[in-house]
Design an enzyme around this catalytic site. Sequence first.
Site, mmCIF file in Angstrom:
data_model
loop_
_atom_site.group_PDB
_atom_site.id
_atom_site.type_symbol
_atom_site.label_atom_id
_atom_site.label_comp_id
_atom_site.label_asym_id
_atom_site.label_seq_id
_atom_site.Cartn_x
_atom_site.Cartn_y
_atom_site.Cartn_z
ATOM 1 N N SER A 1 0.683 -1.008 -0.053
ATOM 2 C CA SER A 1 0.126 -0.058 -0.009
ATOM 3 C C SER A 1 0.869 1.180 0.015
ATOM 4 C CB SER A 1 -0.881 0.137 1.384
ATOM 5 O OG SER A 1 -1.528 1.370 1.220
ATOM 6 N N TYR B 1 -1.307 -0.337 10.272
ATOM 7 C CA TYR B 1 -1.561 -0.772 8.974
ATOM 8 C C TYR B 1 -0.342 -0.120 7.964
ATOM 9 C CZ TYR B 1 -3.475 -1.213 4.273
ATOM 10 O OH TYR B 1 -3.806 -1.488 2.835
#
Length: 200
Positions: free
Chosen positions: A141, A155
């Site tokens: 990501s 995350y």
Amino acid sequence: MRVHDGKVAIVIGGTRGIGAAISRRLAADGASVGATFLSRSDDAERLSSELSSAGRHALIVQADVSDAGALNDVMNQIVQHFGRLDILVSVAGTAIVGPLEDYPDGAFDRSFALNVRAPFLAAKKAAGLMTEGGRIVTIGSIVADRMPGAGGTLYAASKAALGGMTRGLARDLGERGITANLVQPGPIDTERNPADGPNA
């Protein structure tokens, strides 16, 4: 002749969103595809039917790949079914987000088990099965490099770890003719992150 004719691909988390799109493209390019899913059986059955009706070779298997034993078993099952492994794509992940002080005690272990340990163990397993020309791709990501707001510490940390892992894999496997690459997408219009959703 299609680019992946005769090849076998495993897509970890390959039945919805980005993973489903990858499974479809690999199949369209000629690969036999083994894809895993965690819990959304409707999505898995829909993709299986779609690929089968298009004449593609696919095996869709349920597994919690954050569990090392389950991950090993599902990869063995797919390889035994198709007879080889040429491509591994690790897509499955989780996003536990919120105020730092509100993270549950198990959030770190859960995040890293699925977002880091699973792709590492899958790559380790795949490397033992692949020959020259093998491909290992991990979907990360953009938040590994650019954090757009508060609440995503775990995350971001887990996705950042994939960069170092992939550079290490590339060094370890390059001499064998096996490549390792990391893709870090930004926001993608999927069912989990629709373009017309609240964060659009």
